[in-house]
Design an enzyme around this catalytic site. Structure first.
Site, PDB file in Angstrom:
ATOM      1  N   LYS A  29       0.843  -1.190   0.000  1.00  0.00           N
ATOM      2  CA  LYS A  29       0.000   0.000   0.000  1.00  0.00           C
ATOM      3  C   LYS A  29       0.884   1.248   0.000  1.00  0.00           C
ATOM      4  CE  LYS A  29      -3.555   2.132   2.998  1.00  0.00           C
ATOM      5  NZ  LYS A  29      -4.339   1.917   4.237  1.00  0.00           N
ATOM      6  N   SER A  49      -8.974   2.797   3.719  1.00  0.00           N
ATOM      7  CA  SER A  49      -8.020   3.428   2.830  1.00  0.00           C
ATOM      8  C   SER A  49      -7.195   2.442   2.016  1.00  0.00           C
ATOM      9  CB  SER A  49      -7.081   4.310   3.661  1.00  0.00           C
ATOM     10  OG  SER A  49      -6.318   3.537   4.560  1.00  0.00           O
ATOM     11  N   SER A  60      -9.603   0.490   7.748  1.00  0.00           N
ATOM     12  CA  SER A  60      -9.040   0.529   6.394  1.00  0.00           C
ATOM     13  C   SER A  60      -8.594  -0.810   5.844  1.00  0.00           C
ATOM     14  CB  SER A  60      -7.867   1.515   6.351  1.00  0.00           C
ATOM     15  OG  SER A  60      -8.323   2.823   6.562  1.00  0.00           O
TER      16      SER A  60
END
Length: 496
Positions: free
Chosen positions: A78, A154, A178
């Protein structure tokens, strides 16, 4: 050498076994991942940085490839912290757009030691703030199940990439849901470990102790196996959990004892829950009862309004801290145009709060943690809908003209009372959709979302299982039992 045609039929554990048995090479797996990223990414925008040539080189150089349990398996990081030496680290923001990492952080070092081959980095909202992945820097990520919908955030890029079959597992992080939000929206397994189970990513500018890191996967055994690879605190961290007596993977071999399971279908930090989300949780509770567990309806006691405000204040202060750290690194202040309006507003609010006000929120969260601990004296596991609504449409919570105007006004005339009221309004839409995850970031408890329901439109909906602090093994054992009773691995999106 051609890629491996059956790549998507295996989870990460299965691919690693094929490599160990000599049935497939790391090069074949990396080429299979690259082919799928190149073919599918234009439609969903999950991968924002590519490191294909490095991945190809690592796959060929078997003498240098670590011999960990996931040796040769393609993987994605990520693009939020997760520093990977020589690679971009933009945090979804124009402010960090030109930044490159000078070293591997501890979490990335552990992923590499597991033998994973990193092929790129996935999209994230600016600073990981929102529950949707629509940064102005890279544009929105779309859900492979329905490209008009968000994969969530996220870790939305990670969720979309795994759901689309690009990689079998991807790094994710969770400061308020997230990991679990994209797991729910994308039909994946998403475990947020207990606080201090895994090393904090680049601890500067963190949201207090809210955030943790792990992965998104298609199988429970992958989640357990990768947790084995990253578990343990960063050196120098005083607070840590006791190490498990045996590996998480080994513990999957044993079904859980009879558990007392609490079902809660009300929204924890909001008011309403979509009937499909309620049905998903109720069906999961029924399945638990069929598996021999005792199920009761119960809701923990806590001050919803106060905890919602406390969470938002922690996010504001963490945002302000992260921006300050970067300003110190580059030796000049951030300009308004380098940050999105929502981020700028959160930063201004965070800067306006005193240390005393911050400590007050920590004390409130600590009291809630004690209340939750008492609840889990009587219950082994809690079930909730992961989300309160189906996946939102892309752009549904886009920045409004009001927010843009407020960002301009408060740059010159901050008024704390007005700003805090605005903060509550800013949070209304996102928290209406995702009210069930943040509480467990505040209390530090482990929580896992499992893909147990699909609505009439074919959108996946997760169910969240929460355990006591430090009891990931129990959650994983229950998740494995549920996975065997109601498997989901064969359900795939057909839109990419």
């Amino acid at each position: 050498m051609s890629s491996f045609e059956d790549y998507e039929q295996h989870d990460a554990t299965g691919l690693a076994r094929l490599v160990r048995d000599g049935e497939v090479s790391p090069t074949q797996l990396v080429e299979a991942a690259i082919e799928r990223i190149e073919a599918r990414n234009p439609k969903i925008n999950a991968v924002v940085h590519r490191s294909f040539e490095r991945a190809r080189t690592q796959a060929l150089d078997l003498d240098q490839l670590p011999s960990g349990p996931f040796r040769g398996v393609p993987f994605l990081l990520k693009d939020l912290k997760a520093l990977d030496a020589g690679q971009p680290s933009s945090n979804g923001s124009r402010l960090w757009a030109d930044r490159r990492a000078t070293h591997d952080d501890e979490l990335v070092r552990r992923f590499k030691a597991a033998g994973l081959i990193i092929c790129g980095r996935t999209n994230t909202p600016e600073l990981g703030i929102l529950g949707v992945t629509e940064p102005e820097l890279f544009g929105p990520t779309r859900n492979p199940w329905n490209t008009d919908r968000t994969p969530g955030g996220s870790s939305g890029g990670a969720g979309a990439a795994v759901a689309a079959g690009m990689v079998p597992a991807a790094h994710a992080s969770d400061g308020g849901g997230s990991i679990r939000i994209p797991a729910s929206n994308c039909g994946l397994v998403g475990l947020k470990p207990s606080r201090h189970r895994a090393p904090v990513m680049d601890p500067t500018g963190s949201w207090g102790d809210l955030a943790g890191a792990h992965v998104l996967t298609r199988s429970v055994r992958d989640s357990a196996g990768l947790l084995d690879c990253i578990s343990g605190p960063r050196r120098g961290v005083a607070e840590q959990l006791p190490a498990p007596g045996e590996s998480f993977v080994t513990q999957l071999e044993r079904a859980p004892e009879r558990l007392r399971v609490a079902l809660c279908t009300r929204a924890l930090l909001a008011t309403d829950t979509d009937p499909d989300c309620v049905q998903a949780a109720e069906d999961a509770a029924k399945l638990c009862a069929e598996l021999g567990h005792e199920v009761v309806e119960a809701t923990p006691s806590f001050d919803r309004a106060a905890l919602t405000r406390a969470y938002l204040i922690m996010v504001c202060c963490g945002t302000a801290s992260a921006i300050r750290v970067y300003e110190a690194e580059r030796g000049k202040p951030a300009r308004a145009g380098e940050l999105e309006p929502k981020t700028w507003l959160l930063r201004i609010i965070g800067e306006s709060l005193s240390a005393g006000e911050y400590i007050e929120q920590l004390a409130l969260i600590q009291r809630a943690s004690i209340e939750l601990s008492n609840f889990f004296v009587e219950h082994d596991v809690m079930i909730t809908p992961t989300l309160a609504q189906p996946a939102l449409k892309v752009g549904e919570i886009a920045t409004t003209a009001l927010e843009r105007n407020a960002a301009r006004v408060f740059r010159t005339a901050p008024v704390k009372r007005v700003m805090l009221k605005l903060l509550d309004e800013l949070a209304a839409d996102p928290l209406a959709a995702t009210p069930n995850t943040q509480l467990f970031n505040m209390t530090g408890q482990p929580a896992i979302s499992l893909p147990l329901h699909w609505d009439a439109e074919g959108l996946p909906m997760g169910v969240q299982f929460v355990g006591r602090l430090g009891e990931e093994a129990l959650l994983l054992r229950l998740a494995r039992q549920i996975e065997q009773a109601k498997p989901w691995m064969d359900r795939r999106p057909t839109n990419v």
